[in-house]
Design a protein around this motif. Structure first.
Motif, PDB file in Angstrom:
ATOM      1  N   ALA A  50       2.678 -11.975 -44.974  1.00  0.00           N
ATOM      2  CA  ALA A  50       2.214 -12.847 -46.061  1.00  0.00           C
ATOM      3  C   ALA A  50       0.933 -13.585 -45.694  1.00  0.00           C
ATOM      4  CB  ALA A  50       3.307 -13.852 -46.418  1.00  0.00           C
ATOM      5  N   GLY A  51       0.482 -13.470 -44.492  1.00  0.00           N
ATOM      6  CA  GLY A  51      -0.708 -14.186 -44.032  1.00  0.00           C
ATOM      7  C   GLY A  51      -0.494 -14.709 -42.630  1.00  0.00           C
ATOM      8  N   LYS A  52      -0.149 -15.987 -42.537  1.00  0.00           N
ATOM      9  CA  LYS A  52       0.132 -16.597 -41.236  1.00  0.00           C
ATOM     10  C   LYS A  52       1.450 -17.353 -41.319  1.00  0.00           C
ATOM     11  CE  LYS A  52      -4.630 -17.210 -39.750  1.00  0.00           C
ATOM     12  NZ  LYS A  52      -5.656 -18.169 -39.328  1.00  0.00           N
ATOM     13  N   SER A  53       1.990 -17.632 -40.165  1.00  0.00           N
ATOM     14  CA  SER A  53       3.186 -18.459 -40.114  1.00  0.00           C
ATOM     15  C   SER A  53       3.052 -19.456 -38.976  1.00  0.00           C
ATOM     16  CB  SER A  53       4.447 -17.610 -39.941  1.00  0.00           C
ATOM     17  OG  SER A  53       4.412 -16.896 -38.733  1.00  0.00           O
ATOM     18  N   LEU A  54       3.710 -20.577 -39.153  1.00  0.00           N
ATOM     19  CA  LEU A  54       3.862 -21.554 -38.087  1.00  0.00           C
ATOM     20  C   LEU A  54       5.263 -21.378 -37.536  1.00  0.00           C
ATOM     21  CD1 LEU A  54       2.312 -24.838 -39.511  1.00  0.00           C
ATOM     22  CD2 LEU A  54       1.583 -23.602 -37.484  1.00  0.00           C
ATOM     23  N   VAL A  55       5.354 -21.272 -36.231  1.00  0.00           N
ATOM     24  CA  VAL A  55       6.640 -21.051 -35.585  1.00  0.00           C
ATOM     25  C   VAL A  55       6.900 -22.214 -34.638  1.00  0.00           C
ATOM     26  CG1 VAL A  55       7.951 -19.514 -34.073  1.00  0.00           C
ATOM     27  CG2 VAL A  55       6.362 -18.556 -35.753  1.00  0.00           C
ATOM     28  N   PHE A  56       8.086 -22.787 -34.759  1.00  0.00           N
ATOM     29  CA  PHE A  56       8.522 -23.877 -33.886  1.00  0.00           C
ATOM     30  C   PHE A  56       9.752 -23.375 -33.146  1.00  0.00           C
ATOM     31  CE2 PHE A  56       6.244 -25.678 -37.399  1.00  0.00           C
ATOM     32  CZ  PHE A  56       5.462 -26.658 -36.822  1.00  0.00           C
ATOM     33  N   ILE A  57       9.710 -23.453 -31.814  1.00  0.00           N
ATOM     34  CA  ILE A  57      10.804 -22.940 -30.992  1.00  0.00           C
ATOM     35  C   ILE A  57      11.305 -24.047 -30.074  1.00  0.00           C
ATOM     36  CG2 ILE A  57      11.465 -21.282 -29.205  1.00  0.00           C
ATOM     37  CD1 ILE A  57       9.204 -19.469 -30.322  1.00  0.00           C
ATOM     38  N   GLU A 112      13.057 -20.224 -42.803  1.00  0.00           N
ATOM     39  CA  GLU A 112      14.096 -19.538 -42.039  1.00  0.00           C
ATOM     40  C   GLU A 112      14.280 -20.185 -40.675  1.00  0.00           C
ATOM     41  OE1 GLU A 112      15.189 -15.130 -40.291  1.00  0.00           O
ATOM     42  OE2 GLU A 112      13.233 -15.447 -41.196  1.00  0.00           O
ATOM     43  N   ILE A 113      15.539 -20.350 -40.282  1.00  0.00           N
ATOM     44  CA  ILE A 113      15.848 -20.785 -38.926  1.00  0.00           C
ATOM     45  C   ILE A 113      16.767 -19.740 -38.306  1.00  0.00           C
ATOM     46  CG2 ILE A 113      17.810 -22.215 -39.624  1.00  0.00           C
ATOM     47  CD1 ILE A 113      16.967 -24.175 -37.374  1.00  0.00           C
ATOM     48  N   THR A 114      16.480 -19.386 -37.068  1.00  0.00           N
ATOM     49  CA  THR A 114      17.304 -18.428 -36.333  1.00  0.00           C
ATOM     50  C   THR A 114      17.772 -19.101 -35.056  1.00  0.00           C
ATOM     51  OG1 THR A 114      15.992 -16.595 -37.199  1.00  0.00           O
ATOM     52  CG2 THR A 114      17.364 -16.133 -35.286  1.00  0.00           C
ATOM     53  N   ILE A 115      19.050 -18.933 -34.758  1.00  0.00           N
ATOM     54  CA  ILE A 115      19.636 -19.522 -33.553  1.00  0.00           C
ATOM     55  C   ILE A 115      20.234 -18.389 -32.740  1.00  0.00           C
ATOM     56  CG2 ILE A 115      21.348 -21.143 -32.649  1.00  0.00           C
ATOM     57  CD1 ILE A 115      21.090 -22.615 -35.384  1.00  0.00           C
ATOM     58  N   LYS A 116      19.784 -18.267 -31.492  1.00  0.00           N
ATOM     59  CA  LYS A 116      20.269 -17.189 -30.631  1.00  0.00           C
ATOM     60  C   LYS A 116      20.776 -17.760 -29.314  1.00  0.00           C
ATOM     61  CE  LYS A 116      17.182 -13.665 -32.439  1.00  0.00           C
ATOM     62  NZ  LYS A 116      16.181 -12.647 -32.127  1.00  0.00           N
ATOM     63  N   SER A 117      21.865 -17.176 -28.848  1.00  0.00           N
ATOM     64  CA  SER A 117      22.419 -17.526 -27.545  1.00  0.00           C
ATOM     65  C   SER A 117      23.285 -16.382 -27.072  1.00  0.00           C
ATOM     66  CB  SER A 117      23.254 -18.799 -27.644  1.00  0.00           C
ATOM     67  OG  SER A 117      23.858 -19.091 -26.408  1.00  0.00           O
ATOM     68  N   ASP A 118      23.269 -16.122 -25.784  1.00  0.00           N
ATOM     69  CA  ASP A 118      24.160 -15.089 -25.256  1.00  0.00           C
ATOM     70  C   ASP A 118      25.515 -15.659 -24.878  1.00  0.00           C
ATOM     71  OD1 ASP A 118      23.767 -16.389 -22.861  1.00  0.00           O
ATOM     72  OD2 ASP A 118      22.722 -14.748 -21.890  1.00  0.00           O
ATOM     73  N   GLY A 119      25.718 -16.946 -25.134  1.00  0.00           N
ATOM     74  CA  GLY A 119      26.996 -17.577 -24.857  1.00  0.00           C
ATOM     75  C   GLY A 119      27.141 -18.080 -23.438  1.00  0.00           C
ATOM     76  N   GLU A 120      26.144 -17.836 -22.605  1.00  0.00           N
ATOM     77  CA  GLU A 120      26.236 -18.253 -21.215  1.00  0.00           C
ATOM     78  C   GLU A 120      24.979 -18.933 -20.685  1.00  0.00           C
ATOM     79  OE1 GLU A 120      27.379 -14.910 -18.849  1.00  0.00           O
ATOM     80  OE2 GLU A 120      29.151 -14.508 -20.057  1.00  0.00           O
ATOM     81  N   THR A 121      23.815 -18.493 -21.129  1.00  0.00           N
ATOM     82  CA  THR A 121      22.578 -18.996 -20.529  1.00  0.00           C
ATOM     83  C   THR A 121      21.589 -19.478 -21.573  1.00  0.00           C
ATOM     84  OG1 THR A 121      21.698 -16.750 -20.502  1.00  0.00           O
ATOM     85  CG2 THR A 121      22.728 -17.544 -18.475  1.00  0.00           C
ATOM     86  N   GLY A 122      21.850 -20.609 -22.138  1.00  0.00           N
ATOM     87  CA  GLY A 122      20.879 -21.248 -23.006  1.00  0.00           C
ATOM     88  C   GLY A 122      20.936 -20.851 -24.454  1.00  0.00           C
ATOM     89  N   ILE A 123      20.008 -21.441 -25.193  1.00  0.00           N
ATOM     90  CA  ILE A 123      19.924 -21.234 -26.632  1.00  0.00           C
ATOM     91  C   ILE A 123      18.456 -21.233 -27.029  1.00  0.00           C
ATOM     92  CG2 ILE A 123      20.071 -23.697 -27.189  1.00  0.00           C
ATOM     93  CD1 ILE A 123      21.879 -22.868 -29.564  1.00  0.00           C
ATOM     94  N   LEU A 124      18.148 -20.516 -28.092  1.00  0.00           N
ATOM     95  CA  LEU A 124      16.811 -20.495 -28.647  1.00  0.00           C
ATOM     96  C   LEU A 124      16.937 -20.762 -30.145  1.00  0.00           C
ATOM     97  CD1 LEU A 124      13.818 -18.409 -27.898  1.00  0.00           C
ATOM     98  CD2 LEU A 124      14.630 -18.333 -30.253  1.00  0.00           C
ATOM     99  N   ILE A 125      16.240 -21.771 -30.624  1.00  0.00           N
ATOM    100  CA  ILE A 125      16.234 -22.117 -32.040  1.00  0.00           C
ATOM    101  C   ILE A 125      14.805 -21.925 -32.524  1.00  0.00           C
ATOM    102  CG2 ILE A 125      16.576 -23.955 -33.735  1.00  0.00           C
ATOM    103  CD1 ILE A 125      18.710 -25.059 -31.734  1.00  0.00           C
ATOM    104  N   LYS A 126      14.634 -21.059 -33.525  1.00  0.00           N
ATOM    105  CA  LYS A 126      13.295 -20.702 -34.002  1.00  0.00           C
ATOM    106  C   LYS A 126      13.200 -20.994 -35.496  1.00  0.00           C
ATOM    107  CE  LYS A 126      10.149 -16.744 -34.230  1.00  0.00           C
ATOM    108  NZ  LYS A 126      10.009 -15.310 -33.903  1.00  0.00           N
ATOM    109  N   LEU A 127      12.260 -21.844 -35.857  1.00  0.00           N
ATOM    110  CA  LEU A 127      11.979 -22.176 -37.248  1.00  0.00           C
ATOM    111  C   LEU A 127      10.644 -21.542 -37.608  1.00  0.00           C
ATOM    112  CD1 LEU A 127      12.618 -23.853 -39.827  1.00  0.00           C
ATOM    113  CD2 LEU A 127      11.293 -25.695 -38.783  1.00  0.00           C
ATOM    114  N   THR A 128      10.636 -20.698 -38.633  1.00  0.00           N
ATOM    115  CA  THR A 128       9.427 -19.997 -39.044  1.00  0.00           C
ATOM    116  C   THR A 128       9.030 -20.430 -40.445  1.00  0.00           C
ATOM    117  OG1 THR A 128      10.108 -18.086 -37.720  1.00  0.00           O
ATOM    118  CG2 THR A 128       8.396 -17.713 -39.370  1.00  0.00           C
ATOM    119  N   LEU A 129       7.790 -20.898 -40.593  1.00  0.00           N
ATOM    120  CA  LEU A 129       7.250 -21.318 -41.882  1.00  0.00           C
ATOM    121  C   LEU A 129       6.154 -20.344 -42.276  1.00  0.00           C
ATOM    122  CD1 LEU A 129       8.058 -24.077 -40.257  1.00  0.00           C
ATOM    123  CD2 LEU A 129       7.039 -25.109 -42.263  1.00  0.00           C
ATOM    124  N   SER A 130       6.361 -19.608 -43.345  1.00  0.00           N
ATOM    125  CA  SER A 130       5.357 -18.666 -43.834  1.00  0.00           C
ATOM    126  C   SER A 130       4.309 -19.417 -44.634  1.00  0.00           C
ATOM    127  CB  SER A 130       6.004 -17.598 -44.710  1.00  0.00           C
ATOM    128  OG  SER A 130       6.911 -16.853 -43.952  1.00  0.00           O
TER     129      SER A 130
END
Length: 135
Positions: A50-57, A112-130
């Motif tokens: 769509a052009g550009k996005s701002l990503v906050f992690i 959109e927000i995406t939350i990822k974790s393998d259940g053992e070593t940390g978490i990653l939360i990613k917010l993407t603004l188109s």
């Protein structure tokens, strides 16, 4: 020190508040539940269709959460192929108020927000603004 992106400057006060609160909640939950030795917050611009996005992690090296991938997209849309039914149900029906609040805030600003974790070593939360090219 890096200067603020023009894309960030053009966000509304409402968008900036919700971004701040999502990142704040990410840090608070990491400290409260994950026992991390390190927490990182990253903001960057990316190109998208769509052009550009701002990503906050927000990420940490703590103990993680059990469901490996969670997204705020409505599941009437085709889900990402790696999302398990358990992950989708977890976010839609979660009693975890922090995750529910982050999802709600992302939905309010239409992002959109995406939350990822393998259940053992940390978490990653990613917010993407188109950001459309015309903005």
């Amino acid at each position: 020190m890096q200067k603020k992106s023009d894309l960030y400057r053009n966000l509304s006060a409402k968008q900036k508040l919700h971004i701040f609160r999502i990142m704040q909640e990410s840090v608070n939950k990491s400290i409260k539940h994950a026992n991390p030795s390190q927490i990182s917050i990253i903001a960057r611009e990316e190109k998208c269709s769509a052009g550009k996005s701002l990503v906050f992690i927000a990420s940490d090296d703590g103990c993680g959460i059990k469901n490996n991938s969670i997204s705020s997209r409505q599941y009437s849309e085709a889900p990402h192929p790696t999302f398990s039914e358990a992950s989708k149900n977890f976010l839609n029906e979660t009693t975890h108020l922090g995750i529910r609040g982050m999802k709600s805030r992302a939905t309010i600003i239409g992002e959109e927000i995406t939350i990822k974790s393998d259940g053992e070593t940390g978490i990653l939360i990613k917010l993407t603004l188109s950001i459309k090219d015309s903005q």
